[in-house]
Scaffold this motif. Structure first.
Motif, PDB file in Angstrom:
ATOM      1  N   GLY A  34      59.499 154.820 -17.701  1.00  0.00           N
ATOM      2  CA  GLY A  34      60.175 155.861 -18.468  1.00  0.00           C
ATOM      3  C   GLY A  34      59.200 156.849 -19.077  1.00  0.00           C
ATOM      4  O   GLY A  34      59.460 158.054 -19.125  1.00  0.00           O
ATOM      5  N   GLY A  35      58.049 156.336 -19.563  1.00  0.00           N
ATOM      6  CA  GLY A  35      57.052 157.220 -20.151  1.00  0.00           C
ATOM      7  C   GLY A  35      56.363 158.094 -19.130  1.00  0.00           C
ATOM      8  O   GLY A  35      56.093 159.273 -19.383  1.00  0.00           O
ATOM      9  N   VAL A  36      56.071 157.541 -17.962  1.00  0.00           N
ATOM     10  CA  VAL A  36      55.382 158.306 -16.926  1.00  0.00           C
ATOM     11  C   VAL A  36      56.257 159.453 -16.436  1.00  0.00           C
ATOM     12  O   VAL A  36      55.807 160.609 -16.346  1.00  0.00           O
ATOM     13  CB  VAL A  36      54.979 157.386 -15.750  1.00  0.00           C
ATOM     14  CG1 VAL A  36      54.591 158.216 -14.528  1.00  0.00           C
ATOM     15  CG2 VAL A  36      53.828 156.481 -16.155  1.00  0.00           C
ATOM     16  N   VAL A  37      57.507 159.173 -16.106  1.00  0.00           N
ATOM     17  CA  VAL A  37      58.361 160.221 -15.529  1.00  0.00           C
ATOM     18  C   VAL A  37      58.766 161.265 -16.564  1.00  0.00           C
ATOM     19  O   VAL A  37      59.244 162.342 -16.193  1.00  0.00           O
ATOM     20  CB  VAL A  37      59.618 159.621 -14.870  1.00  0.00           C
ATOM     21  CG1 VAL A  37      59.237 158.697 -13.727  1.00  0.00           C
ATOM     22  CG2 VAL A  37      60.489 158.886 -15.876  1.00  0.00           C
ATOM     23  N   SER A  38      58.577 160.975 -17.860  1.00  0.00           N
ATOM     24  CA  SER A  38      58.902 161.970 -18.890  1.00  0.00           C
ATOM     25  C   SER A  38      57.713 162.881 -19.197  1.00  0.00           C
ATOM     26  O   SER A  38      57.854 163.836 -19.976  1.00  0.00           O
ATOM     27  CB  SER A  38      59.363 161.277 -20.177  1.00  0.00           C
ATOM     28  OG  SER A  38      58.303 160.561 -20.783  1.00  0.00           O
ATOM     29  N   GLN A  39      56.544 162.626 -18.608  1.00  0.00           N
ATOM     30  CA  GLN A  39      55.373 163.477 -18.845  1.00  0.00           C
ATOM     31  C   GLN A  39      55.580 164.838 -18.174  1.00  0.00           C
ATOM     32  O   GLN A  39      55.941 164.908 -16.990  1.00  0.00           O
ATOM     33  CB  GLN A  39      54.110 162.812 -18.278  1.00  0.00           C
ATOM     34  CG  GLN A  39      53.756 161.460 -18.878  1.00  0.00           C
ATOM     35  CD  GLN A  39      53.028 161.590 -20.207  1.00  0.00           C
ATOM     36  OE1 GLN A  39      52.847 162.698 -20.722  1.00  0.00           O
ATOM     37  NE2 GLN A  39      52.632 160.469 -20.767  1.00  0.00           N
ATOM     38  N   ALA A 176      48.600 157.736 -25.048  1.00  0.00           N
ATOM     39  CA  ALA A 176      47.190 158.125 -24.955  1.00  0.00           C
ATOM     40  C   ALA A 176      46.972 159.163 -23.864  1.00  0.00           C
ATOM     41  O   ALA A 176      46.272 160.173 -24.079  1.00  0.00           O
ATOM     42  CB  ALA A 176      46.324 156.889 -24.706  1.00  0.00           C
ATOM     43  N   VAL A 177      47.564 158.956 -22.684  1.00  0.00           N
ATOM     44  CA  VAL A 177      47.342 159.928 -21.604  1.00  0.00           C
ATOM     45  C   VAL A 177      48.040 161.249 -21.920  1.00  0.00           C
ATOM     46  O   VAL A 177      47.548 162.318 -21.526  1.00  0.00           O
ATOM     47  CB  VAL A 177      47.796 159.369 -20.231  1.00  0.00           C
ATOM     48  CG1 VAL A 177      46.982 158.146 -19.851  1.00  0.00           C
ATOM     49  CG2 VAL A 177      49.280 159.059 -20.205  1.00  0.00           C
ATOM     50  N   SER A 178      49.154 161.214 -22.642  1.00  0.00           N
ATOM     51  CA  SER A 178      49.840 162.463 -22.993  1.00  0.00           C
ATOM     52  C   SER A 178      49.025 163.281 -23.986  1.00  0.00           C
ATOM     53  O   SER A 178      49.121 164.510 -24.008  1.00  0.00           O
ATOM     54  CB  SER A 178      51.230 162.173 -23.557  1.00  0.00           C
ATOM     55  OG  SER A 178      51.156 161.658 -24.871  1.00  0.00           O
ATOM     56  N   VAL A 181      44.887 163.521 -21.580  1.00  0.00           N
ATOM     57  CA  VAL A 181      44.821 164.079 -20.217  1.00  0.00           C
ATOM     58  C   VAL A 181      46.212 164.536 -19.792  1.00  0.00           C
ATOM     59  O   VAL A 181      46.737 164.105 -18.763  1.00  0.00           O
ATOM     60  CB  VAL A 181      44.237 163.061 -19.213  1.00  0.00           C
ATOM     61  CG1 VAL A 181      42.743 162.920 -19.389  1.00  0.00           C
ATOM     62  CG2 VAL A 181      44.922 161.701 -19.331  1.00  0.00           C
ATOM     63  N   PRO A 182      46.839 165.442 -20.567  1.00  0.00           N
ATOM     64  CA  PRO A 182      48.243 165.788 -20.299  1.00  0.00           C
ATOM     65  C   PRO A 182      48.442 166.618 -19.039  1.00  0.00           C
ATOM     66  O   PRO A 182      49.542 166.661 -18.501  1.00  0.00           O
ATOM     67  CB  PRO A 182      48.644 166.589 -21.539  1.00  0.00           C
ATOM     68  CG  PRO A 182      47.357 167.189 -22.026  1.00  0.00           C
ATOM     69  CD  PRO A 182      46.298 166.183 -21.720  1.00  0.00           C
ATOM     70  N   ASN A 183      47.402 167.284 -18.549  1.00  0.00           N
ATOM     71  CA  ASN A 183      47.548 168.200 -17.415  1.00  0.00           C
ATOM     72  C   ASN A 183      46.725 167.734 -16.215  1.00  0.00           C
ATOM     73  O   ASN A 183      45.974 168.501 -15.614  1.00  0.00           O
ATOM     74  CB  ASN A 183      47.131 169.613 -17.826  1.00  0.00           C
ATOM     75  CG  ASN A 183      47.975 170.151 -18.969  1.00  0.00           C
ATOM     76  OD1 ASN A 183      49.205 170.103 -18.900  1.00  0.00           O
ATOM     77  ND2 ASN A 183      47.336 170.644 -20.011  1.00  0.00           N
TER      78      ASN A 183
END
Length: 516
Positions: A34-39, A176-178, A181-183
């Motif tokens: 859920g967190g990955v696909v919402s990035q 943390a990744v959001s 390293v958000p882009n």
């Protein structure tokens, strides 16, 4: 909490710690998708953004549900294959095999992106699901078979602590990744790639543990079974207490073999005292999924957004706090309450508490509707949203008290040795089946369409859980040995079992003393 018995059983705790790293993966994958696909970068990379910069809601919902449900579909298949494999090669080697399968899938999801599109994530999630399903079915059976009866509930329920730890870790990895390293493709490569760490720890750890004495007894490997049981109990092989415990194990095996000679799968499911156990295993996991927790767990960022925690950072941070509360409450229950309250009372308190908190959330959301900002924007959550978040945190405490850990414990302890792997496959398969249909495919649509009614629906299900017929079938199993379950469920009489124990002690077949 730390008594002499705790240190006496330290090797059993170590075994649980090792095999439950596979269960960390279970929890981690519950929270990670859920967190990955919402990035935002994931959404733009996989074509979920319209030309005007807004999110394509229908496509986003479809991708979210697919990423979750394909893993669960694979897990359903993994649970079914785990039973014959576990019976054939043993619990330890089966776990190792499914761990390797899981790792192959994790690598595929990690390298997705660019010319390797969403198909790599789908295929990797299916393969990982096969491995995860197999591990989720075998691990609790393995631990339960190796645990002494007086602390079996506590040791087996470490399963849920590891699940909760995996869920919590996934939320904070996504956060943390959001933030850092958000882009970059790292928003999915880091979360998916980190699955390899617990998988590697488990592979190495499996080299340090022994095979289940009960499985060895079922294969006629008596000498090795006694040696492994002595190792786990830290007792000499000629200890009277140890030999009596193994005699009870062996008696149950002999009794099944003599009374059910030549019977196959039909007997395993329909034999005396077995059908009700398979019914309980199937239904208790069905009700667990319908309680709503896994729907919240898989889609926590989206759920927190729906109650007013807008923006990726806000929703992921609220999800992370949810994960912390789940770990702490689960650990408190496992170490202080599970052997005190018993199975039935814990499930009753858990269901009522979950129902009440969901009713409160639904009522607040109805009376204080949330205005979600446009895509990409965020705003501080209003007081009503904070109140609903607090209720979600209280809700997960009640979930951790009963309906989270106990279905796994109950399914692991009620079956005899020869059918335990089938029972866990049935229970775990039910869990993954309903998780696929309910959490994977239905929840994203319900969350988008129902609003506050989603929480009222879950509240009603929770309040009705305990009065359901399957729950009224549950006998109390706290403090009872695994071999006593046949007596509890009416498969054998107490007198017959005592007779077989006497035979195991006095007339051991010398041919069975060979090692495998």
């Amino acid at each position: 909490m730390l008594s002499g018995d705790t240190f006496k059983n330290i090797r059993v705790y170590w075994l649980a710690f090792v095999v439950y790293w596979g269960i960390v993966l279970f929890g981690y994958d519950v929270g990670i998708a859920g967190g990955v696909v919402s990035q935002p970068y994931f959404e733009s990379s996989f074509g979920l953004i319209n030309a005007d910069g807004t999110i394509n809601k229908s496509k986003d919902t479809m991708i979210s549900s697919n990423v979750v449900s394909v893993l669960q579909a694979g897990a359903s298949f993994g649970t079914l294959t785990s039973a014959p494999l576990s019976d054939w090669i043993g619990r330890r080697r089966t776990l190792f095999s499914f761990n390797i399968v899981f790792s192959i899938g994790a690598i595929l999801t990690m390298i997705a992106g660019g010319r390797r599109g969403i198909g790599y994530i789908y295929s990797g999630r299916v393969i990982s699901g096969i491995g995860m399903g197999g591990m989720s079915a075998v691990a609790p059976a393995y631990v339960s078979e190796c645990s002494p009866k007086d602390v079996r509930g506590r040791i087996t329920e470490c399963f849920q602590i590891m699940v909760a730890t995996g869920v919590m870790t996934s939320y904070f990895i996504n956060l943390a990744v959001s933030l850092h390293v958000p882009n970059s493709p790292l928003v999915w490569r880091i979360p998916f790639g980190l699955q390899l760490a617990p998988a590697g720890i488990m592979c190495l750890g499996l080299l340090t543990v022994k095979e289940s004495p009960r499985w060895l007894a079922s294969k006629g490997c008596v000498a090795e079974g006694i040696a492994n049981l002595a190792y786990l109990r830290m007792e000499p092989c000629d200890s009277t207490e140890l030999l009596l415990e193994f005699a009870e194990i062996e008696a149950a095996v002999w009794e099944e073999m003599e009374s059910r000679q030549g019977c196959g799968l039909k007997e395993a499911f329909l034999g005396k005292g077995n059908f009700v156990r398979f019914t309980i295993a199937f239904m208790i996991f069905l009700l667990q999924q319908w309680s709503g927790q896994n729907s919240v767990g898989y889609y926590a960022p989206q759920i927190f957004t729906s109650i007013g925690y807008s923006g990726t950072t806000n929703s992921l941070l609220a999800s992370g706090i949810y994960g912390i509360v789940k770990v702490v409450s689960t650990a408190f229950f496992v170490f202080f309450l599970v052997e005190t309250l018993g199975r039935r009372m814990s499930l009753f308190i858990s269901a009522i508490g979950m129902g009440i908190t969901f009713f409160i959330i639904g009522a607040i959301l109805k009376t204080h509707p949330v205005d979600v900002p446009q895509y990409g924007l965020s705003a501080p959550p209003p007081p009503a949203s904070k109140a609903m978040a607090a209720m979600l945190y209280i809700y997960v405490c009640f979930y951790s008290l009963g309906w989270g850990p106990l279905p796994w414990v109950y399914a692991a302890e009620i079956f005899p040795t020869r059918t335990r792997h089938y029972g866990l496959a049935m229970g775990s398969g039910s869990q993954w089946l309903w998780s696929t249909l309910w959490c994977g495919k239905v929840t994203p649509t319900l969350e988008a369409d129902l609003g506050y009614k989603l929480f009222l629906m879950f509240a009603t299900i929770n309040m009705l859980e305990w009065v359901s017929f399957p729950c009224q079938l549950l006998p109390e199993t706290k403090g009872r040995s695994l071999e006593e379950m046949d007596i509890i469920f009416g498969a054998v009489s107490a007198d017959s079992r005592e007779s077989f124990i006497g035979r195991a002690l006095d007339h051991r077949d010398p041919k069975s003393n060979s090692k495998r």
